[in-house]
Scaffold this motif. Sequence first.
Motif, PDB file in Angstrom:
ATOM      1  N   LEU A  21      33.956 -94.930-110.094  1.00 21.67           N
ATOM      2  CA  LEU A  21      35.317 -95.195-109.635  1.00 21.67           C
ATOM      3  C   LEU A  21      35.341 -95.218-108.122  1.00 21.67           C
ATOM      4  CD1 LEU A  21      37.088 -92.733-112.081  1.00 21.67           C
ATOM      5  CD2 LEU A  21      36.971 -95.196-112.280  1.00 21.67           C
ATOM      6  N   THR A  22      36.109 -96.106-107.555  1.00 19.50           N
ATOM      7  CA  THR A  22      36.142 -96.229-106.113  1.00 19.50           C
ATOM      8  C   THR A  22      37.083 -95.193-105.517  1.00 19.50           C
ATOM      9  OG1 THR A  22      36.689 -97.700-104.293  1.00 19.50           O
ATOM     10  CG2 THR A  22      37.847 -98.088-106.338  1.00 19.50           C
ATOM     11  N   ASN A  25      40.630 -96.597-103.395  1.00 16.09           N
ATOM     12  CA  ASN A  25      41.889 -97.051-103.991  1.00 16.09           C
ATOM     13  C   ASN A  25      42.364 -96.061-105.054  1.00 16.09           C
ATOM     14  OD1 ASN A  25      44.020 -98.740-104.436  1.00 16.09           O
ATOM     15  ND2 ASN A  25      42.769-100.524-104.913  1.00 16.09           N
ATOM     16  N   GLU A  27      45.233 -95.259-106.168  1.00 10.70           N
ATOM     17  CA  GLU A  27      46.320 -95.673-107.082  1.00 10.70           C
ATOM     18  C   GLU A  27      45.771 -96.297-108.349  1.00 10.70           C
ATOM     19  OE1 GLU A  27      47.724 -95.628-102.957  1.00 10.70           O
ATOM     20  OE2 GLU A  27      46.281 -96.977-103.887  1.00 10.70           O
ATOM     21  N   LYS A  28      44.630 -97.004-108.217  1.00  8.54           N
ATOM     22  CA  LYS A  28      44.020 -97.625-109.406  1.00  8.54           C
ATOM     23  C   LYS A  28      43.081 -96.651-110.098  1.00  8.54           C
ATOM     24  CE  LYS A  28      44.139-102.397-107.931  1.00  8.54           C
ATOM     25  NZ  LYS A  28      43.413-103.546-107.434  1.00  8.54           N
ATOM     26  N   THR A  29      42.526 -95.728-109.328  1.00  6.80           N
ATOM     27  CA  THR A  29      41.510 -94.831-109.881  1.00  6.80           C
ATOM     28  C   THR A  29      42.124 -93.734-110.738  1.00  6.80           C
ATOM     29  OG1 THR A  29      40.257 -95.224-107.863  1.00  6.80           O
ATOM     30  CG2 THR A  29      39.504 -93.452-109.270  1.00  6.80           C
ATOM     31  N   PRO A  31      44.910 -93.557-112.759  1.00  5.26           N
ATOM     32  CA  PRO A  31      45.188 -93.901-114.161  1.00  5.26           C
ATOM     33  C   PRO A  31      43.895 -94.092-114.965  1.00  5.26           C
ATOM     34  CG  PRO A  31      46.513 -95.248-112.693  1.00  5.26           C
ATOM     35  CD  PRO A  31      45.538 -94.523-111.846  1.00  5.26           C
ATOM     36  N   GLU A  32      42.857 -94.599-114.286  1.00  2.52           N
ATOM     37  CA  GLU A  32      41.576 -94.808-114.968  1.00  2.52           C
ATOM     38  C   GLU A  32      40.954 -93.472-115.389  1.00  2.52           C
ATOM     39  OE1 GLU A  32      40.345 -97.582-115.933  1.00  2.52           O
ATOM     40  OE2 GLU A  32      38.377 -96.842-116.556  1.00  2.52           O
ATOM     41  N   ARG A  35      42.836 -92.382-118.405  1.00  4.84           N
ATOM     42  CA  ARG A  35      42.485 -93.241-119.556  1.00  4.84           C
ATOM     43  C   ARG A  35      41.140 -92.824-120.131  1.00  4.84           C
ATOM     44  NH1 ARG A  35      39.710 -97.093-121.449  1.00  4.84           N
ATOM     45  NH2 ARG A  35      38.358 -97.176-119.631  1.00  4.84           N
ATOM     46  N   THR A 126      40.914 -85.269-111.420  1.00  5.10           N
ATOM     47  CA  THR A 126      42.028 -85.743-110.584  1.00  5.10           C
ATOM     48  C   THR A 126      42.043 -85.000-109.257  1.00  5.10           C
ATOM     49  OG1 THR A 126      43.298 -86.155-112.587  1.00  5.10           O
ATOM     50  CG2 THR A 126      44.517 -86.116-110.519  1.00  5.10           C
ATOM     51  N   TYR A 133      39.031 -87.994-101.536  1.00  2.73           N
ATOM     52  CA  TYR A 133      39.776 -89.025-100.797  1.00  2.73           C
ATOM     53  C   TYR A 133      40.201 -88.486 -99.436  1.00  2.73           C
ATOM     54  CZ  TYR A 133      43.366 -92.474 -99.718  1.00  2.73           C
ATOM     55  OH  TYR A 133      44.124 -93.440 -99.101  1.00  2.73           O
TER      56      TYR A 133
END
Lengths: 169, 173
Positions: A21-22, A25, A27-29, A31-32, A35, A126, A133
């Motif tokens: 996972l990057t 970003n 915001e995209k990571t 939810p991933e 999931r 998380t 980050y």
Amino acid sequence: MVYSLIITFGLLFAIRGVKSLTLQNPEKTLPEVWRQAVDFCLTLAFTLLYFEASLCIVGIQSFVQDHALLVIGFLAYVFSKYQKKTDIFFLSMTVLTFLIYSEQKNLLHGLFWVGAVSIGIALFRTCFLGLRYKLLFSRVPKMMQGWPILCLLASLLSLALWGIGRLIF
Amino acid sequence: MKIPDSLLSRIIFAYLPFMVYAFDLEKAWIAVLCVVAVFWLTVFFFWFTRNLFPEKLRSEVFFFWLLAWAQAVWYFTKLQPLWALSVFFLIPTSFLEPSQKASRVRVFSRVVPRYFWERFLAGFGFIGFVIVMALVQEVLGRQFGMMSFQRPAGILLLLSLAAFLWKNQPYQR
């Protein structure tokens, strides 16, 4: 034991995750990450359920009990291959299912542990992602870059989660 | 000689499963000897037999070999199979993957003794690492009463210190 499982596998998946996972970003990571936690929880639950179901088949009951780890490994392999998951996912699934099966009082208790471990791992990942980050914008000394700072972050995070866990439970 | 950073990653990953149980010194000995014995056996076995298996099935054979050993050890000693994860992280699976250079080295090549010697040293290094960690936890946790060092938080702090010392090794000129 659940706390130790959460920290161990949380750190494992955070660094050598099921998919890379990057950090750039979040915001995209984020939810991933959740999931993947749902994926993990469902696969673990299905492996446990199928294993318990195989124990109910009279003809193979003794074989399944004597070779529990191999049977769980086979089930975890089938589920992992079907979902095109990594080798670490498959091995972790096998080990965790076996651990939960050997420590559970009954199936419901086992499924509760499955949910608790999955949520705990997602929470750890998380928080760990958030801290990593923040580190992108900090000047980490060269001698601390890499594993030293990652282990330090994980240590502080696990201390915080332990404290929160003791307050709630 | 500076020890390569890739070995640090593998050793830290291999040590992570030891956090699940607060191993005392005796259990740490049994678990680490099990890990290293299966590690050496796996490297030796797969180096000489890898060409007997189809390329696409090599990693599957490797995983089921690992699970078979985990089942056997559980049957005789009731040791939880977390150590199988440690073996997985210590194993250099490069020789199982056809795209890697190690898999293109002949089975009885001149580099084989050096290859085995490096794996042998890696196993001994891991034994030493686990025993040192167990001793430090024993001293700090039991003798000084700092129970945090028998929990993942304290163990990770010790890992951080070990990684810091490893990363800042003095060079030999």
